[in-house]
Design a protein around this motif. Structure first.
Motif, PDB file in Angstrom:
ATOM      1  N   LYS A  48       0.833  -1.216   0.000  1.00 53.30           N
ATOM      2  CA  LYS A  48       0.000   0.000   0.000  1.00 53.30           C
ATOM      3  C   LYS A  48       0.863   1.260   0.000  1.00 53.30           C
ATOM      4  O   LYS A  48       0.540   2.247  -0.661  1.00 53.30           O
ATOM      5  CB  LYS A  48      -0.921  -0.005   1.219  1.00 53.30           C
ATOM      6  CG  LYS A  48      -1.996  -1.092   1.133  1.00 53.30           C
ATOM      7  CD  LYS A  48      -2.849  -1.063   2.376  1.00 53.30           C
ATOM      8  CE  LYS A  48      -3.650  -2.337   2.501  1.00 53.30           C
ATOM      9  NZ  LYS A  48      -4.117  -2.599   3.843  1.00 53.30           N
ATOM     10  N   GLU A  49       1.977   1.198   0.730  1.00 54.60           N
ATOM     11  CA  GLU A  49       2.861   2.381   0.752  1.00 54.60           C
ATOM     12  C   GLU A  49       3.460   2.633  -0.625  1.00 54.60           C
ATOM     13  O   GLU A  49       3.586   3.775  -1.066  1.00 54.60           O
ATOM     14  CB  GLU A  49       3.973   2.188   1.780  1.00 54.60           C
ATOM     15  CG  GLU A  49       3.479   2.509   3.183  1.00 54.60           C
ATOM     16  CD  GLU A  49       4.508   2.210   4.267  1.00 54.60           C
ATOM     17  OE1 GLU A  49       5.717   2.156   3.962  1.00 54.60           O
ATOM     18  OE2 GLU A  49       4.081   2.016   5.415  1.00 54.60           O
ATOM     19  N   ALA A  50       3.828   1.553  -1.312  1.00 55.45           N
ATOM     20  CA  ALA A  50       4.421   1.711  -2.655  1.00 55.45           C
ATOM     21  C   ALA A  50       3.412   2.364  -3.594  1.00 55.45           C
ATOM     22  O   ALA A  50       3.749   3.285  -4.347  1.00 55.45           O
ATOM     23  CB  ALA A  50       4.863   0.352  -3.195  1.00 55.45           C
ATOM     24  N   LEU A  51       2.156   1.920  -3.531  1.00 56.56           N
ATOM     25  CA  LEU A  51       1.150   2.522  -4.414  1.00 56.56           C
ATOM     26  C   LEU A  51       0.959   4.001  -4.080  1.00 56.56           C
ATOM     27  O   LEU A  51       0.882   4.849  -4.978  1.00 56.56           O
ATOM     28  CB  LEU A  51      -0.187   1.777  -4.293  1.00 56.56           C
ATOM     29  CG  LEU A  51      -1.311   2.382  -5.141  1.00 56.56           C
ATOM     30  CD1 LEU A  51      -1.000   2.235  -6.633  1.00 56.56           C
ATOM     31  CD2 LEU A  51      -2.661   1.742  -4.840  1.00 56.56           C
ATOM     32  N   LYS A  52       0.918   4.301  -2.774  1.00 59.43           N
ATOM     33  CA  LYS A  52       0.710   5.691  -2.352  1.00 59.43           C
ATOM     34  C   LYS A  52       1.808   6.603  -2.925  1.00 59.43           C
ATOM     35  O   LYS A  52       1.549   7.719  -3.363  1.00 59.43           O
ATOM     36  CB  LYS A  52       0.764   5.751  -0.818  1.00 59.43           C
ATOM     37  CG  LYS A  52      -0.349   6.578  -0.216  1.00 59.43           C
ATOM     38  CD  LYS A  52      -0.466   6.255   1.236  1.00 59.43           C
ATOM     39  CE  LYS A  52      -0.542   7.517   2.056  1.00 59.43           C
ATOM     40  NZ  LYS A  52      -0.405   7.214   3.488  1.00 59.43           N
ATOM     41  N   LEU A  53       3.046   6.060  -2.934  1.00 59.29           N
ATOM     42  CA  LEU A  53       4.168   6.853  -3.455  1.00 59.29           C
ATOM     43  C   LEU A  53       3.983   7.190  -4.933  1.00 59.29           C
ATOM     44  O   LEU A  53       4.465   8.213  -5.415  1.00 59.29           O
ATOM     45  CB  LEU A  53       5.477   6.085  -3.273  1.00 59.29           C
ATOM     46  CG  LEU A  53       5.998   5.993  -1.838  1.00 59.29           C
ATOM     47  CD1 LEU A  53       7.084   4.930  -1.730  1.00 59.29           C
ATOM     48  CD2 LEU A  53       6.543   7.353  -1.380  1.00 59.29           C
ATOM     49  N   LEU A  54       3.286   6.314  -5.662  1.00 57.34           N
ATOM     50  CA  LEU A  54       3.100   6.550  -7.107  1.00 57.34           C
ATOM     51  C   LEU A  54       1.951   7.517  -7.390  1.00 57.34           C
ATOM     52  O   LEU A  54       1.921   8.163  -8.439  1.00 57.34           O
ATOM     53  CB  LEU A  54       2.797   5.220  -7.808  1.00 57.34           C
ATOM     54  CG  LEU A  54       3.954   4.254  -8.001  1.00 57.34           C
ATOM     55  CD1 LEU A  54       3.436   2.907  -8.488  1.00 57.34           C
ATOM     56  CD2 LEU A  54       4.962   4.817  -9.001  1.00 57.34           C
ATOM     57  N   ILE A  55       0.992   7.585  -6.459  1.00 54.01           N
ATOM     58  CA  ILE A  55      -0.221   8.352  -6.753  1.00 54.01           C
ATOM     59  C   ILE A  55       0.063   9.867  -6.834  1.00 54.01           C
ATOM     60  O   ILE A  55      -0.433  10.550  -7.733  1.00 54.01           O
ATOM     61  CB  ILE A  55      -1.338   8.019  -5.732  1.00 54.01           C
ATOM     62  CG1 ILE A  55      -1.841   6.597  -6.024  1.00 54.01           C
ATOM     63  CG2 ILE A  55      -2.482   9.029  -5.791  1.00 54.01           C
ATOM     64  CD1 ILE A  55      -2.925   6.093  -5.108  1.00 54.01           C
ATOM     65  N   ASN A  56       0.916  10.373  -5.935  1.00 49.31           N
ATOM     66  CA  ASN A  56       1.165  11.818  -5.955  1.00 49.31           C
ATOM     67  C   ASN A  56       1.825  12.315  -7.238  1.00 49.31           C
ATOM     68  O   ASN A  56       1.332  13.256  -7.859  1.00 49.31           O
ATOM     69  CB  ASN A  56       1.966  12.244  -4.720  1.00 49.31           C
ATOM     70  CG  ASN A  56       1.048  12.312  -3.516  1.00 49.31           C
ATOM     71  OD1 ASN A  56      -0.172  12.487  -3.667  1.00 49.31           O
ATOM     72  ND2 ASN A  56       1.601  12.131  -2.334  1.00 49.31           N
ATOM     73  N   PRO A  57       2.918  11.657  -7.684  1.00 39.92           N
ATOM     74  CA  PRO A  57       3.480  12.104  -8.964  1.00 39.92           C
ATOM     75  C   PRO A  57       2.492  11.956 -10.123  1.00 39.92           C
ATOM     76  O   PRO A  57       2.457  12.800 -11.022  1.00 39.92           O
ATOM     77  CB  PRO A  57       4.695  11.214  -9.178  1.00 39.92           C
ATOM     78  CG  PRO A  57       4.762  10.253  -8.063  1.00 39.92           C
ATOM     79  CD  PRO A  57       3.770  10.653  -7.023  1.00 39.92           C
ATOM     80  N   ALA A  58       1.660  10.910 -10.067  1.00 49.56           N
ATOM     81  CA  ALA A  58       0.679  10.736 -11.154  1.00 49.56           C
ATOM     82  C   ALA A  58      -0.276  11.936 -11.166  1.00 49.56           C
ATOM     83  O   ALA A  58      -0.615  12.458 -12.235  1.00 49.56           O
ATOM     84  CB  ALA A  58      -0.090   9.435 -10.958  1.00 49.56           C
ATOM     85  N   LYS A  59      -0.688  12.380  -9.989  1.00 48.83           N
ATOM     86  CA  LYS A  59      -1.597  13.542  -9.924  1.00 48.83           C
ATOM     87  C   LYS A  59      -0.920  14.779 -10.513  1.00 48.83           C
ATOM     88  O   LYS A  59      -1.536  15.546 -11.235  1.00 48.83           O
ATOM     89  CB  LYS A  59      -1.996  13.817  -8.468  1.00 48.83           C
ATOM     90  CG  LYS A  59      -3.040  12.851  -7.927  1.00 48.83           C
ATOM     91  CD  LYS A  59      -3.428  13.236  -6.521  1.00 48.83           C
ATOM     92  CE  LYS A  59      -4.512  12.304  -6.001  1.00 48.83           C
ATOM     93  NZ  LYS A  59      -4.766  12.477  -4.570  1.00 48.83           N
ATOM     94  N   LYS A  60       0.375  14.953 -10.194  1.00 41.62           N
ATOM     95  CA  LYS A  60       1.088  16.132 -10.721  1.00 41.62           C
ATOM     96  C   LYS A  60       1.117  16.107 -12.252  1.00 41.62           C
ATOM     97  O   LYS A  60       0.924  17.131 -12.906  1.00 41.62           O
ATOM     98  CB  LYS A  60       2.529  16.144 -10.200  1.00 41.62           C
ATOM     99  CG  LYS A  60       2.629  16.693  -8.790  1.00 41.62           C
ATOM    100  CD  LYS A  60       4.085  16.961  -8.445  1.00 41.62           C
ATOM    101  CE  LYS A  60       4.193  17.170  -6.934  1.00 41.62           C
ATOM    102  NZ  LYS A  60       5.408  16.653  -6.364  1.00 41.62           N
ATOM    103  N   ILE A  61       1.369  14.924 -12.797  1.00 39.11           N
ATOM    104  CA  ILE A  61       1.437  14.816 -14.266  1.00 39.11           C
ATOM    105  C   ILE A  61       0.064  15.146 -14.858  1.00 39.11           C
ATOM    106  O   ILE A  61      -0.049  15.914 -15.828  1.00 39.11           O
ATOM    107  CB  ILE A  61       1.898  13.399 -14.698  1.00 39.11           C
ATOM    108  CG1 ILE A  61       3.305  13.123 -14.174  1.00 39.11           C
ATOM    109  CG2 ILE A  61       1.857  13.246 -16.223  1.00 39.11           C
ATOM    110  CD1 ILE A  61       3.721  11.658 -14.202  1.00 39.11           C
ATOM    111  N   ILE A  62      -0.974  14.606 -14.250  1.00 39.06           N
ATOM    112  CA  ILE A  62      -2.334  14.834 -14.740  1.00 39.06           C
ATOM    113  C   ILE A  62      -2.707  16.323 -14.606  1.00 39.06           C
ATOM    114  O   ILE A  62      -3.340  16.898 -15.491  1.00 39.06           O
ATOM    115  CB  ILE A  62      -3.318  13.918 -13.957  1.00 39.06           C
ATOM    116  CG1 ILE A  62      -3.108  12.462 -14.367  1.00 39.06           C
ATOM    117  CG2 ILE A  62      -4.760  14.332 -14.152  1.00 39.06           C
ATOM    118  CD1 ILE A  62      -3.431  12.156 -15.809  1.00 39.06           C
ATOM    119  N   ASN A  63      -2.277  16.952 -13.507  1.00 38.13           N
ATOM    120  CA  ASN A  63      -2.557  18.402 -13.335  1.00 38.13           C
ATOM    121  C   ASN A  63      -2.044  19.205 -14.524  1.00 38.13           C
ATOM    122  O   ASN A  63      -2.706  20.125 -14.991  1.00 38.13           O
ATOM    123  CB  ASN A  63      -1.843  18.932 -12.090  1.00 38.13           C
ATOM    124  CG  ASN A  63      -2.572  18.547 -10.816  1.00 38.13           C
ATOM    125  OD1 ASN A  63      -3.698  18.067 -10.885  1.00 38.13           O
ATOM    126  ND2 ASN A  63      -1.927  18.740  -9.682  1.00 38.13           N
TER     127      ASN A  63
END
Ligand SMILES: Cc1cc2nc3c(=O)[nH]c(=O)nc-3n(C[C@H](O)[C@H](O)[C@H](O)COP(=O)(O)OP(=O)(O)OC[C@H]3O[C@@H](n4cnc5c(N)ncnc54)[C@H](O)[C@@H]3O)c2cc1C
Ligand code: SF4
Length: 512
Positions: A417-432
């Motif tokens: 779960k921690e590994a997935l969480k680490l990926l979600i923030n950069p993904a949001k930045k790219i999508i922004n």
């Protein structure tokens, strides 16, 4: 007298087809048994109801009971000639070289160990990419393992929305590149891709997806392989150290048939293969009695959707095209000690049919209309092989073929779960950076990337199969589907299953 075959292969997915390719090439007489039928191709494949559980190929007759994990208490499976490849997304990554030596924080106390290295598989990756005519670009992926041959096919043109994702990632200092895809863009001797919006989870209406039923199985049949579709294998019968008979039911006639062969190759997929081994009583045979079905992995996946003010994909075209692997082995911007995290890849605007599959009735139809506002990135985190995550069979409950009900228990670890969480923030930045107004994170709970349930290894105490995928304790049984994997890596599994099957297919052909 019944025909005696050199080899019987159970299952027409990646493991089965690539092993068959080697055995047929060595001149062996091969019978392939597949529980599903051919998928018809034509304009009907574009219809919204031709996806997931809505298609007739999604088979619920022997549904799995999901006690933990999954999104429903009962789960069916794609069942057809070519297996789920017919419906898959076509993303065809090689595992990274370091994936074959995963860090301690992933392996934990599981005893998982790859008995082969990337170098052992490299020539077979070349061969698998060629057979599936993978389109891709090399020299641009920051984690790319070395390769001896270039991709057999150039990439396709980018959609507008893919260009935006690429530019946004580049502005953040990342190195986005085009996903390697099993799609025909440039071979004009057959149908080329029409860039439609029904690819992942749909069969290709024009046979431009390079799935197994399109690219491999017809050639194998032409070269002499006998394929029996609609033939469900019920049990593997053993005498001493050999499988002597494969017992099946022909679903079109309801007749029970048995087949015999010198070699039996099981490739039913990481859920069906352990179920068949267990219901055939083969768990008695080796220490695998306590290992078969264990260490089930399936990646931890989530889609980070951007919500846009209007249609996200104004061109209405295929846009599962961009990969971002900068975070795979960690990244200076992430505060973590993990040396392995996962991958990001573009995911297209969902087809309304996918939403209607999940949410039934009027609500599903209404939400289905709203999905045009979405497009996003899929985050794939490597998940740990855990002893408690498993498939077993419940003999107190039988299906209409008198087979015991397969049961799944799967829970993600804290590390997953921690590994997935680490990926979600950069993904949001790219999508922004692509003009999204807000995000919606959708957690995927399916078992489409299931692997690891009949794993290979050097140590008989911790693995069911030896390094060539031979089942310990039996002289003529091999398991070649995704069950063999000791660890899941964090890219899509099919090309590695294919490459490994080509590797062991050669060994099986030569084995006396
Ligand atoms: C919607 C979807 C999208 C996906 N997208 C991607 C992607 O883009 N890239 C990627 O790498 N992976 C993707 N995957 C995962 C990929 O399809 C699987 O990892 C891969 O197909 C597994 O290969 P396999 O050889 O282990 O078994 P499978 O391909 O599952 O083949 C098993 C075959 O055995 C048959 N079978 C099972 N039991 C029996 C029996 N008792 N008797 C007879 N036949 C039997 C099944 O019907 C099936 O045809 C996707 C999966 C799904 C469902
Ligand atoms: S996008 Fe191309 S390969 Fe995929 S289903 Fe459409 S035509 Fe087929």
């Amino acid at each position: 007298m019944p025909t005696k075959y050199d080899a019987i292969i159970i299952g027409s997915g990646f493991g089965g087809c690539m092993t068959a390719y080697k055995l047929i090439g060595s001149g062996l007489k091969v019978l392939m048994l597949e529980r599903g039928d051919w998928v018809q191709r034509g304009p009907e494949n574009w219809e919204a109801n031709q996806t997931l559980e809505l298609t007739p190929q999604y088979d619920n007759t022997s549904a799995l009971r999901v006690e933990a994990g999954g999104n429903k208490p009962l789960m069916g499976q794609y069942s057809c000639v070519g297996g789920p490849s017919v419906y898959y997304g076509g993303v065809s990554f090689r595992f990274r070289a370091a994936d074959f030596n995963p860090p301690e924080d992933i392996i934990g106390d599981s005893g998982a160990q790859w008995p082969i290295s990337y170098d052992d598989l490299e020539p077979f990756y070349d061969e698998a990419e060629k057979l599936l005519n993978i389109s891709g670009e090399s020299g641009v992926d920051p984690t790319e393992p070395h390769r001896n041959q270039a991709y057999p096919q150039k990439v396709g043109a980018l959609a507008e929305v893919s260009v935006k994702v690429k530019q946004s990632a580049e502005k953040l200092g990342l190195k986005p590149f085009q996903l390697p895809l099993a799609i025909n863009y440039h071979d004009h001797n057959r149908s080329t891709c029409q860039n439609c919006t029904t690819c992942d989870t749909f069969a290709c209406a024009v046979s431009a997806k390079n799935d197994l039923a399109t690219m491999i199985i017809p050639d194998l049949i032409e070269k002499g392989m006998e394929l029996r579709p609609n033939c469900l294998v019920l049990s593997l019968e053993r005498s001493g150290s050999r499988i002597t008979e494969v017992k099946c039911i022909d679903k079109s006639t309801n007749q029970t048939i048995t087949f015999q062969a010198d070699k039996v190759i099981l490739s039913g997929g990481a859920l069906a293969s352990p179920a068949l081994l267990l219901s055939s009583g083969l768990d008695q045979n080796n220490r695998g009695g306590d290992l078969i079905g264990r260490y089930l992995m399936r990646h931890l996946n989530a889609i980070i959707f951007g919500i846009y003010p209007g249609a996200a994909d104004k061109e209405k075209r295929f846009h599962k095209q961009i990969a971002i692997l900068d975070y795979y082995f960690g990244h200076p911007s992430l505060k973590t000690n993990f040396t392995k995290i996962g991958s990001l890849q573009q995911i297209p605007t969902p087809n309304p049919g996918i939403v209607e599959n999940e949410v039934k009735g009027i609500l599903g139809k209404t939400l289905g209309k709203a999905v045009k506002l979405l497009t996003g990135l899929l985050a794939i985190a490597e998940d740990q092989p855990q002893y408690s995550n498993r498939l077993w069979v419940d003999s107190s409950k039988k299906d209409k073929y008198d087979l015991p009900q397969p049961v799944i228990f799967h829970q993600y670890s804290k590390r997953d779960k921690e590994a997935l969480k680490l990926l979600i923030n950069p993904a949001k930045k790219i999508i922004n950076g692509t003009g999204a107004l807000a995000h919606y994170v959708h957690h995927i709970r399916t078992f489409s990337h299931a692997v690891g349930t009949v794993r290979m290894g050097e140590n008989p105490q911790t693995s069911v199969l030896d390094r060539n995928c031979q089942f310990r304790g039996l002289d003529n049984l091999w398991v070649v589907d995704g069950s063999f994997m000791p660890a899941s890596a964090a890219v899509n599994p099919s090309l590695t299953i294919a490459a490994n099957a080509l590797r062991v297919g050669g060994e099986i052909s030569e084995k006396k």
